[in-house]
Design a protein around this motif. Sequence first.
Motif, PDB file in Angstrom:
ATOM      1  N   LYS A  28       0.395  -1.015   0.737  1.00 57.85           N
ATOM      2  CA  LYS A  28      -0.221  -0.163   0.005  1.00 57.85           C
ATOM      3  C   LYS A  28       0.928   1.178  -0.539  1.00 57.85           C
ATOM      4  O   LYS A  28       0.605   1.881  -0.244  1.00 57.85           O
ATOM      5  CB  LYS A  28      -1.068  -0.210   1.423  1.00 57.85           C
ATOM      6  N   ASP A  29       1.827   1.208   0.169  1.00 60.28           N
ATOM      7  CA  ASP A  29       2.870   2.722   0.991  1.00 60.28           C
ATOM      8  C   ASP A  29       3.056   2.497  -0.711  1.00 60.28           C
ATOM      9  O   ASP A  29       4.351   4.150  -0.514  1.00 60.28           O
ATOM     10  CB  ASP A  29       3.878   2.237   1.821  1.00 60.28           C
ATOM     11  N   ASP A  30       3.858   1.696  -1.477  1.00 60.99           N
ATOM     12  CA  ASP A  30       4.158   1.799  -2.877  1.00 60.99           C
ATOM     13  C   ASP A  30       3.374   2.930  -3.353  1.00 60.99           C
ATOM     14  O   ASP A  30       4.206   3.385  -4.661  1.00 60.99           O
ATOM     15  CB  ASP A  30       4.273   0.203  -3.442  1.00 60.99           C
ATOM     16  N   VAL A  31       2.376   3.139  -2.922  1.00 65.14           N
ATOM     17  CA  VAL A  31       1.500   4.136  -3.728  1.00 65.14           C
ATOM     18  C   VAL A  31       2.504   5.408  -3.624  1.00 65.14           C
ATOM     19  O   VAL A  31       1.857   6.649  -4.773  1.00 65.14           O
ATOM     20  CB  VAL A  31      -0.334   3.971  -3.134  1.00 65.14           C
ATOM     21  N   TYR A  32       3.194   5.963  -2.526  1.00 65.63           N
ATOM     22  CA  TYR A  32       3.505   7.403  -3.084  1.00 65.63           C
ATOM     23  C   TYR A  32       4.852   7.393  -3.356  1.00 65.63           C
ATOM     24  O   TYR A  32       5.228   8.673  -3.535  1.00 65.63           O
ATOM     25  CB  TYR A  32       4.262   7.198  -1.123  1.00 65.63           C
ATOM     26  N   LYS A  33       5.020   6.866  -4.395  1.00 72.18           N
ATOM     27  CA  LYS A  33       6.075   7.231  -5.354  1.00 72.18           C
ATOM     28  C   LYS A  33       5.485   7.632  -6.356  1.00 72.18           C
ATOM     29  O   LYS A  33       6.008   8.450  -7.248  1.00 72.18           O
ATOM     30  CB  LYS A  33       6.795   5.597  -5.738  1.00 72.18           C
ATOM     31  N   VAL A  34       4.249   7.373  -6.349  1.00 74.01           N
ATOM     32  CA  VAL A  34       3.002   8.202  -7.952  1.00 74.01           C
ATOM     33  C   VAL A  34       2.974   9.500  -6.596  1.00 74.01           C
ATOM     34  O   VAL A  34       2.835  10.423  -7.462  1.00 74.01           O
ATOM     35  CB  VAL A  34       1.778   7.091  -8.264  1.00 74.01           C
ATOM     36  N   VAL A  35       2.403   9.574  -5.804  1.00 75.48           N
ATOM     37  CA  VAL A  35       1.746  10.896  -5.196  1.00 75.48           C
ATOM     38  C   VAL A  35       2.559  11.420  -5.133  1.00 75.48           C
ATOM     39  O   VAL A  35       2.221  12.624  -5.294  1.00 75.48           O
ATOM     40  CB  VAL A  35       1.286  10.069  -3.569  1.00 75.48           C
ATOM     41  N   ASN A  36       3.858  11.182  -4.298  1.00 76.62           N
ATOM     42  CA  ASN A  36       5.555  12.485  -4.369  1.00 76.62           C
ATOM     43  C   ASN A  36       6.325  12.308  -5.972  1.00 76.62           C
ATOM     44  O   ASN A  36       6.761  12.245  -5.334  1.00 76.62           O
ATOM     45  CB  ASN A  36       5.868  12.267  -3.033  1.00 76.62           C
ATOM     46  N   TYR A  37       4.965  12.147  -6.457  1.00 80.49           N
ATOM     47  CA  TYR A  37       6.010  12.467  -8.075  1.00 80.49           C
ATOM     48  C   TYR A  37       7.218  13.236  -8.322  1.00 80.49           C
ATOM     49  O   TYR A  37       6.182  14.448  -8.023  1.00 80.49           O
ATOM     50  CB  TYR A  37       4.959  12.221  -8.974  1.00 80.49           C
ATOM     51  N   ALA A  38       8.327  12.493  -8.630  1.00 83.13           N
ATOM     52  CA  ALA A  38       8.959  14.704  -8.816  1.00 83.13           C
ATOM     53  C   ALA A  38      10.276  13.839 -10.003  1.00 83.13           C
ATOM     54  O   ALA A  38      10.852  13.286  -9.271  1.00 83.13           O
ATOM     55  CB  ALA A  38      10.212  14.708  -7.232  1.00 83.13           C
ATOM     56  N   PRO A  39       9.941  13.754 -11.299  1.00 81.91           N
ATOM     57  CA  PRO A  39      10.366  13.463 -11.717  1.00 81.91           C
ATOM     58  C   PRO A  39      11.483  14.092 -12.567  1.00 81.91           C
ATOM     59  O   PRO A  39      11.901  15.321 -12.049  1.00 81.91           O
ATOM     60  CB  PRO A  39       9.129  14.023 -13.621  1.00 81.91           C
ATOM     61  N   LYS A  40      12.892  13.575 -13.261  1.00 83.76           N
ATOM     62  CA  LYS A  40      14.045  14.471 -13.837  1.00 83.76           C
ATOM     63  C   LYS A  40      13.393  15.199 -14.884  1.00 83.76           C
ATOM     64  O   LYS A  40      12.078  14.879 -15.749  1.00 83.76           O
ATOM     65  CB  LYS A  40      14.876  13.335 -14.173  1.00 83.76           C
ATOM     66  N   GLN A  41      14.158  16.413 -14.464  1.00 82.80           N
ATOM     67  CA  GLN A  41      13.140  17.255 -15.771  1.00 82.80           C
ATOM     68  C   GLN A  41      14.325  18.354 -16.051  1.00 82.80           C
ATOM     69  O   GLN A  41      15.462  18.368 -15.836  1.00 82.80           O
ATOM     70  CB  GLN A  41      12.365  18.799 -14.640  1.00 82.80           C
TER      71      GLN A  41
END
Length: 657
Positions: A28-41
């Motif tokens: 369930k906590d893996d979803v925070y990889k999406v919630v806290n999305y901070a991609p390389k820009q």
Amino acid sequence: MLKYIFGFFLLIGLAIAGWLYTLYDEIKDDVYKVVNYAPKQSTQFFDKNGILIANTFVGENREYVKYDDIPAKIIEGLVAIEDTQYFEHIGINPDAISRAIIKDIKARAFVEGASTLTQQLIKMLVLSREKKLIRKVKEALLAIRLETILTKEEILERYLNHVYFGHGYYGIRTAARGYFNKDLYELSLKEMAILVGLPRAPSFYAPTKNLKISLARANQVITRLNTLGWINKDQYENAIKEVPKIHKQTLTKNKAPYIIDYVLKTLKDDIPDIKSGGYKIKLTIDLEAQEIARKALRLSHEEAVKRDLNFRNRSKNPDDDSYIKTLNGAVVSIESSTGKILALVGGIDYKKSMFNRAVQSKRQPGSAIKPFLFQTALNEGLNPASQLVDISRTYNYRVDGVNKKWQPKNYGGNFKGVVNLRESLVSSRNLATINLVTDTGVDIMYKGLESYGFKDLPADLSITLGSMSVTLLELSEYYSVFANNGTQVKPYIIEQITNKAGETITFEPQTKEVNTPEQTYLITSILKDVVNRGTARRAKVSGIELAGKTGTTNKNVDAWFCGYSPSIQTIVWFGNDNNTPMRKTETGGKIAAPVFSYFNKNYLESHPEIPRTFIKPAKVYSSKINGKVEYYTETSPLPEIEIEIPPENPDEEVIEF
């Protein structure tokens, strides 16, 4: 019997539910990889007018875009072709899952997926792409959880910024700029359809690879929009017919590589993620000026190559290109009043050599040093009309107990006996300059040079002929004293840095008062004559006043022109990368001055608003002396008497270095 069967299935159901709960609790906590999305820009660099100079990135070339800045038709097209029930489902689509299960059972393999856009995002950011049942279950569980945390719009924003669109483009804004040279709001319906059709198979559908297939895929998107009633008949027909222009370009789009290399090197210690941190960096560079300077340098280089070829064709060794094969050059142009770098060209061809001669190479300035010496003498009370001795002298000195002699000469070997200060600098007379330095005082001249910023000065009279080493950028700073009426400015290239959070740092000019405007104008008046009738006549441009000084070092190793208009200063250098001599024809006036002329002429044509004349300060006065108008100030009054020429007696003059 039914009771036992019901109980059996109940146990099975409870077991599955328990398994699902345990599995969900683990992931369930893996979803925070999406919630806290901070991609390389990608970091983007812009010129002073907001024109993109280059992108830099590490791994993924991505320009982030907020959901509110994404056109509605892009959202509709994506949903239509990928997940029609997106705004109704809870993260998974039970009907699509049922259809996929039936097809998979019939084929006895995973032949059809039923992933929603939410599930696809989970798969991209959290899970692997492997087709296994356990992965599909995790994907569904995380998708349901994600939709309880993020809104539909937030999920789509992450999806459209993360997904790969082919040709090295990550994110839909990057793809729009890359394929079509447009921002999202400028796209046609067909161009939008091409983009939203790419995530299914970006390498296959990429329009730079398979345009016909890409257009067919886009037509599927348009047809689906029409079927759903989300576009009208006219929109449908016009979009189906359209064949957009596709651009195939480099990912960085780097229009000025020497500049970007320099900026990255300048910032790397303070901003470690400068290449991929999504910064927007506004530079002082004017891309128009940059292109003019680059072309000017190349044209002068080509002329030097022609001269060398003509010489070799007349010689006994026509194949000996040793004098020209490593010839290169550099240009730095700044706004005189601020130090903002308008153009910086570090070499003739970046593809052949990435070495930036404008900032990395230290060379001797030669006679380009003379204005600093003459300015120091003027500040000590001399006047442009003051007479100087222009005769040959021999200087005896000792090195490690060994007696040595130095017999400097004028270019061409002649001397005039007596010449006034103005004409001495206009003609760049070495002997008069050396005598000026010795008469004024070597210590005074040292202090004068140090006040402009010169460092590591040699402890001998060779400073008179510019034997110290400087970079082009350093010399630009020192010369700004003349171009900016006595106030030195430090050249700088970064005007503003904005991070992903929208926080901005702005850089301001750094200045230092060195001379008064009155004293500086005396030198400018002389350097105007250098251009109009002296060693820099090839630097002239009709319709604008220009001032400057040529510089050619011993044996023609370096050739310079350092000049300025009333608002822009430009320094030009040529030489061989291996420090071998150029041909004797390649002087500062011959090879460097034409670059300055070409730059100012062409920049003036597109900027008629720039100042054309130098302004004389109120406390600079003029009078006639020997029939000619000369300027003077309270510090540098007109001379009252003429000097006598001392006899040349080499044995009487001994200077210990």
